[in-house]
Design a protein around this motif. Structure first.
Motif, mmCIF file in Angstrom:
data_model
loop_
_atom_site.group_PDB
_atom_site.id
_atom_site.type_symbol
_atom_site.label_atom_id
_atom_site.label_comp_id
_atom_site.label_asym_id
_atom_site.label_seq_id
_atom_site.Cartn_x
_atom_site.Cartn_y
_atom_site.Cartn_z
ATOM 1 N N GLY A 155 0.786 -1.228 0.000
ATOM 2 C CA GLY A 155 0.000 0.000 0.000
ATOM 3 C C GLY A 155 0.817 1.276 0.000
ATOM 4 N N PRO A 156 1.854 1.411 0.863
ATOM 5 C CA PRO A 156 2.609 2.677 0.897
ATOM 6 C C PRO A 156 3.289 3.032 -0.418
ATOM 7 N N LEU A 157 3.639 2.027 -1.218
ATOM 8 C CA LEU A 157 4.297 2.327 -2.489
ATOM 9 C C LEU A 157 3.381 3.112 -3.420
ATOM 10 N N VAL A 158 2.065 2.929 -3.237
ATOM 11 C CA VAL A 158 1.096 3.601 -4.102
ATOM 12 C C VAL A 158 0.440 4.782 -3.393
ATOM 13 N N LEU A 159 0.064 4.601 -2.131
ATOM 14 C CA LEU A 159 -0.734 5.602 -1.429
ATOM 15 C C LEU A 159 0.099 6.674 -0.724
ATOM 16 N N ALA A 160 1.262 6.282 -0.168
ATOM 17 C CA ALA A 160 2.047 7.240 0.608
ATOM 18 C C ALA A 160 2.504 8.448 -0.202
ATOM 19 N N PRO A 161 2.959 8.287 -1.459
ATOM 20 C CA PRO A 161 3.413 9.469 -2.209
ATOM 21 C C PRO A 161 2.332 10.522 -2.417
ATOM 22 N N LEU A 162 1.061 10.135 -2.336
ATOM 23 C CA LEU A 162 -0.012 11.116 -2.510
ATOM 24 C C LEU A 162 0.065 12.216 -1.459
ATOM 25 N N SER A 163 0.517 11.853 -0.256
ATOM 26 C CA SER A 163 0.572 12.850 0.817
ATOM 27 C C SER A 163 1.672 13.869 0.602
ATOM 28 N N GLU A 164 2.602 13.595 -0.324
ATOM 29 C CA GLU A 164 3.684 14.531 -0.611
ATOM 30 C C GLU A 164 3.287 15.549 -1.683
ATOM 31 N N VAL A 165 2.114 15.365 -2.307
ATOM 32 C CA VAL A 165 1.642 16.285 -3.334
ATOM 33 C C VAL A 165 1.030 17.503 -2.643
ATOM 34 N N ALA A 166 1.523 18.697 -2.987
ATOM 35 C CA ALA A 166 1.090 19.911 -2.284
ATOM 36 C C ALA A 166 -0.407 20.147 -2.403
ATOM 37 N N SER A 167 -0.993 19.834 -3.535
ATOM 38 C CA SER A 167 -2.418 20.088 -3.729
ATOM 39 C C SER A 167 -3.297 19.091 -2.980
ATOM 40 N N ILE A 168 -2.706 18.021 -2.440
ATOM 41 C CA ILE A 168 -3.482 17.002 -1.721
ATOM 42 C C ILE A 168 -3.240 17.098 -0.224
ATOM 43 N N GLY A 169 -1.990 17.030 0.205
ATOM 44 C CA GLY A 169 -1.675 17.106 1.626
ATOM 45 C C GLY A 169 -1.792 15.765 2.319
ATOM 46 N N ARG A 170 -1.645 15.784 3.632
ATOM 47 C CA ARG A 170 -1.668 14.546 4.431
ATOM 48 C C ARG A 170 -3.099 14.040 4.684
#
Length: 558
Positions: free
Chosen positions: A152-167
């Motif tokens: 899961g983290p390989l796919v989902l974790a990078p999303l939190s690093e996108v500025a327009s998305i956030g944690r």
């Protein structure tokens, strides 16, 4: 009020009220635009029509949308940042009670998901009878959950690093799906369906396991973040150990399905805490939204946050490379990462082997019921808490003075001293447990289990801190790599350890694991002595002036 405004509930209330409730400072009538942002004129029509190719006219579609060619934006952008060193919107400036609240929510969220990995461990007997399968086959549900949160983290974790998305959005959406999945899991009447649901639950429940530490470093300074990471690590480490105690008595009284109803209750409570009380901690996202508000207020389309401007240059291919390719490449090409991944993975393998040896020792050997047989696992929690106290004392009296003296440029090997002691705790606790279980009072193997809590804490925390500071530019990829490897190693043990202990016995089965841990003892010592040399020859690792080794010319990073 600020915490509510910055939470997901606050975002929802602002949306339904069209930003009339819980207003940000930029949305209030008395807000004064800072001079550095008010001094720039709004984007003119002529500037809008400028193209990256100066010989090519702008298209009508681009002009209608108010699109700005990237070259024009990059050349004229005004970077939106904090309104000063004491800006209350900066997570580093939040009050201590607010930071502790965020830490508690992240810990509880992580705990609720990690409990899910082992909450089924003592329910496998009842489930095996219900589905008419072997206990070993029923145990695959523990393995599939752990495999899910390895991938899961390989796919989902990078999303939190996108500025327009956030944690927060990845946290909220994934945990909501996690909660929903517990209902069909608890009502399942098909074994194959149960297996699929367990894998999916592990997959969507994985974000806090990889990015929870990032949320903590968002709010604490580098000098103090170790304390937060430490207690977060305790929450992650003790959750699988507490799971049998949480579910054991309910499973005996109500059957295997209640393991998942309990998991739904805990994860549901975590979802409420996240939605109502977790403010966004990503500085990139906070500044991204501030830039949006300032653009709306001033009409100046050149106002952009730094992360927003950088993301405009990223392609989908580069994002996928960072998410999927780089962690794997770092595992295979960086000796430091490979060694640490295998070492921390070994701790997970031992923990999940304990899950299988406890029913053999305390249920079959001492004759306890499954509920009581899970209680000695609490010794891991006690050991973890004792080790955390020692870790805090060491950090305060030893590490922090060195960090301050080095002006924040302390080499990552300074994080590793406690791991030297932790390396010896593993064989001690395994040999002790192996040769006293079912031969002496139950107290002796329980104390041995507590020593594992010491070993786990003194390995997990120093190594994760080491990775983050040895690879600061690629910390997310390094930690994702570690999460992937350690979870896969832990996932294999529920299937392997059951026949291991029944064929070799608890004594020789645990002794075999102890001999393996002896082979791993040199790893922290090698890193302490040769870590600077290894980092100097790496294309990705950080180099420090205090390393005192010749620097190899850096190549292009993957």
């Amino acid at each position: 009020m600020d915490t509510l405004r910055e939470s997901s509930l606050g975002d929802f209330l602002r949306l339904v009220s069209r930003n009339q409730w819980l207003r940000h400072p930029e949305e209030k009538p008395d807000f004064v635009v800072p001079p550095q942002y008010a001094g720039q004129l709004p984007l003119t029509t002529a500037q809008t029509n400028v193209s990256d190719d100066t010989d090519a006219p702008a298209t009508t579609e681009t002009t209608k949308k108010g699109g700005i060619p990237h070259a024009t934006l990059a050349a004229n952008a005004v970077i939106v940042t904090w309104y000063g060193d004491n800006d209350p919107a900066n997570p580093q400036n939040w009050s201590l009670p607010k930071k502790l609240w965020v830490l508690f929510v992240i810990m509880f969220y992580t705990f609720a998901v990690y409990v899910g990995s082992a909450i089924f461990a003592y329910a496998v007997y009842d489930a095996a009878e219900y589905f008419d399968v072997s206990v070993t086959l029923a145990t695959i549900n523990v393995t599939l959950f752990v495999v899910g949160y390895a991938l899961g983290p390989l796919v989902l974790a990078p999303l939190s690093e996108v500025a327009s998305i956030g944690r927060n959005p990845p946290y909220i959406v994934s945990l909501a799906i996690f909660c929903i999945l517990q209902v069909p899991t608890a009502l399942s009447t098909n074994f194959a369906g149960l297996c699929v649901l367990r894998f999916l639950a592990g997959f969507v429940g994985s974000p806090p396991l990889a990015t929870g530490g990032a949320s903590i470093t968002d709010i604490f300074s580098p000098q103090k973040a170790g304390y937060g990471i430490g207690i977060y690590g305790i929450a992650a480490g003790v959750a699988p150990a507490l799971a049998p105690s949480i579910s054991g008595f309910a499973v005996i009284r109500f059957g295997w399905r209640w393991a998942f109803w309990e998991l739904l209750i805990m994860s549901g409570a975590g979802l409420v805490c996240l939605f109502v009380g977790l403010p966004e901690t990503s500085a990139d996202n906070i500044l991204y939204r501030r830039a949006q508000r300032l653009r709306k207020l001033t009409g100046n389309e050149f106002l952009r946050s730094e992360a927003e401007l950088a993301e405009a240059e990223k392609s989908f291919a580069s994002v996928m490379q960072e998410a999927l390719v780089r962690p794997i490449v770092m595992t295979l090409t960086e000796p430091i990462i490979l060694a640490i991944n295998l070492y921390v993975g070994l701790t997970y393998a031992i923990l999940y082997s304990y899950l299988e040896s406890y029913p053999v020792v305390f249920a079959e050997g001492y004759g306890w019921n499954l509920g009581l047989a899970g209680l000695p696992f609490l010794a891991i929690t006690v050991g973890g808490l004792v080790s955390y106290v020692v870790y805090c004392l060491w950090s305060y009296y030893s590490w922090e003075p060195k960090f301050v003296a080095a002006k924040g440029e302390l080499a990552p090997e300074a994080y590793l001293p406690l791991s030297l002691y932790g390396a010896f705790c593993y064989p001690i606790c395994l040999f002790w447990f192996a040769w006293t279980a079912n031969r002496t009072s139950w107290v002796s193997p329980t104390i041995a289990t507590g020593i594992f809590g010491l070993a786990d804490c003194w390995s997990f925390m120093p190594f994760l801190n080491y990775l983050a500071f040895a690879y600061p530019r690629y910390a997310a990829s390094a930690l994702a790599s570690n999460d992937f490897v350690r979870s896969l190693m832990g996932a294999a043990m529920p299937i392997v350890s059951r026949p291991l202990f029944h064929n070799l016995g608890v004594d020789w089965g645990n002794s075999l694991l102890a001999f393996i841990t002896i082979l791993f003892i040199p790893i922290p010592f090698v890193l302490v002595k040769y870590g600077p040399w290894l980092r100097s020859r790496s294309r990705m690792a950080e180099k420090y002036e205090s390393d005192n080794v010749p620097r190899k010319s850096e190549g292009a990073a993957v």
